[in-house]
Design a protein around this motif. Structure first.
Motif, PDB file in Angstrom:
ATOM      1  N   ARG A   1     -15.536  30.961   6.996  1.00 28.74           N
ATOM      2  CA  ARG A   1     -15.600  32.126   5.975  1.00 28.74           C
ATOM      3  C   ARG A   1     -15.725  33.281   7.685  1.00 28.74           C
ATOM      4  O   ARG A   1     -15.996  33.891   7.748  1.00 28.74           O
TER       5      ARG A   1
ATOM      6  N   ASP B   1     -16.534  28.977  12.774  1.00 33.44           N
ATOM      7  CA  ASP B   1     -18.060  28.990  11.915  1.00 33.44           C
ATOM      8  C   ASP B   1     -18.711  27.731  12.064  1.00 33.44           C
ATOM      9  O   ASP B   1     -18.315  26.557  11.532  1.00 33.44           O
TER      10      ASP B   1
ATOM     11  N   GLU C   1     -30.457  38.848   3.028  1.00 32.98           N
ATOM     12  CA  GLU C   1     -29.640  39.038   4.144  1.00 32.98           C
ATOM     13  C   GLU C   1     -28.543  40.185   4.440  1.00 32.98           C
ATOM     14  O   GLU C   1     -27.910  40.371   5.287  1.00 32.98           O
TER      15      GLU C   1
ATOM     16  N   ASN D   1     -27.532  42.066   7.594  1.00 33.04           N
ATOM     17  CA  ASN D   1     -25.811  42.184   8.163  1.00 33.04           C
ATOM     18  C   ASN D   1     -25.270  43.634   7.931  1.00 33.04           C
ATOM     19  O   ASN D   1     -24.236  43.684   8.915  1.00 33.04           O
TER      20      ASN D   1
ATOM     21  N   ALA E   1     -18.995  39.631   5.960  1.00 34.71           N
ATOM     22  CA  ALA E   1     -20.197  39.230   5.469  1.00 34.71           C
ATOM     23  C   ALA E   1     -21.178  40.304   4.679  1.00 34.71           C
ATOM     24  O   ALA E   1     -21.397  40.617   4.964  1.00 34.71           O
TER      25      ALA E   1
ATOM     26  N   ASN F   1     -24.963  35.424   4.114  1.00 34.41           N
ATOM     27  CA  ASN F   1     -24.003  34.634   4.929  1.00 34.41           C
ATOM     28  C   ASN F   1     -24.262  32.507   4.784  1.00 34.41           C
ATOM     29  O   ASN F   1     -23.490  32.341   4.224  1.00 34.41           O
TER      30      ASN F   1
END
Length: 509
Positions: free
Chosen positions: A205, A242, A325, A329, A210, A213
């Protein structure tokens, strides 16, 4: 004269190896196809946000030179590919279909993009998507929607509708997508293409902008199961950049697909997920699913029903975990370091600039999810919302474990319906979210899944998709079972489903 845009990636690789065509010729053919049918936000498919003709042709020329020297970089060296605009591409714009990153040129490549270049695949350009991968229809792109090649009044799925539409419209033989809650598999289902969400951690990734994640995963979008297997082998593997990357060799996915195409599934046990069919599923989608089960039985598989009772909570769980999330981000898009900066009149503070920039740069769906996530993570609500959602996520993972103790793979329709009309659900977020009903559980548990076309629904003659899920790190099962079903379906149809798609008319770019 051969129409190279209609060939599969495997067929193109064989033609390149045999000297029947050059990579420059293949790449130019696909660039010509893009110019003919892709158009823009007002007309055409609009699968691409940026076409890198110069870069793609330069990469194709280098590929031809390697072929001439007898040193191809990979089996797919010279086969062109499209890349979802959520992956960083050095020197080529990466906007995540958002105004807040309009014009951003990354100084580096995502690991998967670097692997494509090392393998010699010319990159045609960057495909359209829902802004920051938030959506199920590609209508939330800041640069206008992508249209479904089967019916341009309908959506191509989302968030990766651009990649799926590019493949289905024969603008690219291969594409990369990302799947956070079904964003590869659902577009594949409604466009008649093949889409794979690998095991979480099976593909790097690094360089992916993102959204969430613990859910995001890069994967292939193609026209055949074998093509997905070939591409998966190229992009898979451990990446020290990653921290969630699995340190294990990449399995022989293509061999599994070729084995499956022989059509023998004797000894395989298939579990039909009780909670992901029936009520709420379009009758034509359910009918094609039931017919596909009969084909699996005819291939020697044992088909049984299994229950995953906590899957009924998957949608609610996902729409708490993912916004939490995402809000975290997207906090970095603050107008201070890069991206859009809007400076209000007067003597604005840094906070004023941030507020104005984020207001102008983010679309409604992104703002909606940031607000939900920030609220759920706030003091006094964290345990009640995010904490509880993570507990249910564990129960969903346990459902998968219990089911896989009984069967080798699990199956369901990929999407409850075929492609809906553009604008039909744009103002109804809950109705839009329900499109991911069958795909979300795999992301919550990190298990791999594939969607392949299994026919046209009776009501509208639009594609439906068949989803296969396997235990974590057992992606080879997807390719074996998927290829067997694909072979049986194409035998019934007399060829690939996309051969039955309407011919596209040229548009002005």
């Amino acid at each position: 004269m051969t129409d190279w845009t209609r060939k599969t990636a495997d067929e193109l690789a064989q033609a390149l190896a045999a000297g029947e065509v050059t990579s420059v010729e293949l790449t130019q053919a696909h660039l010509d196809r893009i110019a003919a049918v892709d158009g823009n936000a007002d007309a055409g498919i609009h699968a691409f946000l940026h076409v890198d003709a110069e870069g793609a042709l330069a990469q194709a020329k280098a590929s031809d030179e390697r072929r001439a020297a007898g040193t191809p970089a990979s089996y797919l060296d010279g086969v062109p590919i499209a890349v979802k605009d959520v992956l960083a591409t050095e020197g080529v714009p990466t906007t995540v279909a958002s105004k807040i990153l309009e014009g951003w040129i990354p100084p580096y490549d995502a690991t998967v993009v670097k692997k494509l270049k090392e393998a010699g695949l010319p990159i045609l350009g960057k495909t359209n998507m829902d802004e920051f991968a938030m959506g199920s229809s590609t209508e939330h792109s800041a640069y206008g929607p992508t249209r479904n090649p089967w019916d341009q009044t309908r959506i191509p799925g989302g968030s990766g509708g651009g990649s799926a539409a590019a493949v289905a419209a024969f603008e690219a033989p291969l594409a990369l997508g990302t799947d956070t809650g079904g964003s590869i598999r659902q577009p594949a289902a409604v466009t008649g293409s093949v889409g794979v969400k690998p095991t979480y951690g099976g593909v790097s990734r690094y360089g992916l902008v993102a959204m969430a994640n613990s859910l995001d995963q890069v994967g292939p979008v193609t026209r055949t199961v074998l093509d997905s297997a070939l591409l998966h082998e190229l992009i898979g593997g451990h990446d020290p950049l990653d921290s969630t990357s699995i340190d294990a060799p990449v399995p022989a996915f293509a061999d599994a697909a070729r084995q499956g195409a022989a059509g023998d599934l004797s000894g395989l046990k298939v579990g039909v997920i009780r909670e992901l069919q029936g009520e709420g599923y379009q009758p034509g989608v359910q009918a094609r699913f039931d017919e596909s089960l009969d084909l699996l039985r005819a291939a020697g598989a044992e088909v049984v029903e299994v229950s995953c009772p906590n899957f009924v909570h998957a949608l609610a769980t996902y729409y708490l975990v993912m916004p939490c999330e995402a809000s975290s981000n997207l906090a970095k898009f603050d107008a201070m370091r890069y991206g859009l900066r809007v400076t209000p009149d007067g003597d604005p503070s840094a906070e004023d600039v941030m507020r104005a920039s984020r207001d102008a740069g983010f679309g409604d769906e992104v703002k909606r999810r940031i607000i939900i996530g920030t609220y759920a993570l706030s003091s006094g609500y964290y345990d009640a919302y995010y904490g509880q959602a993570q507990k249910v996520r564990t129960l969903i993972t346990q459902d998968f474990e219990a089911a896989f103790a009984q069967v080798d793979v699990l199956v369901s329709p990929t999407s409850p319906t075929t492609a809906f009309k553009l604008g039909e659900k744009l103002d109804d977020p809950i109705a839009m979210y329900l499109n991911d009903l069958a795909t979300i559980p795999a992301n919550l548990a990190g298990v791999p899944g594939i969607s392949l076309p299994n026919g046209l629904a009776d009501e509208d003659d639009l594609p439906s998709g068949f989803q296969i899920l396997a235990p974590a790190t057992e992606d080879v099962r997807l390719y074996r079972v998927g290829a067997a079903l694909e072979a049986a379906l194409e035998k019934n149809w007399g060829g690939p489903l996309l051969d039955r798609a309407p011919e596209l008319e040229g548009v002005s770019a």
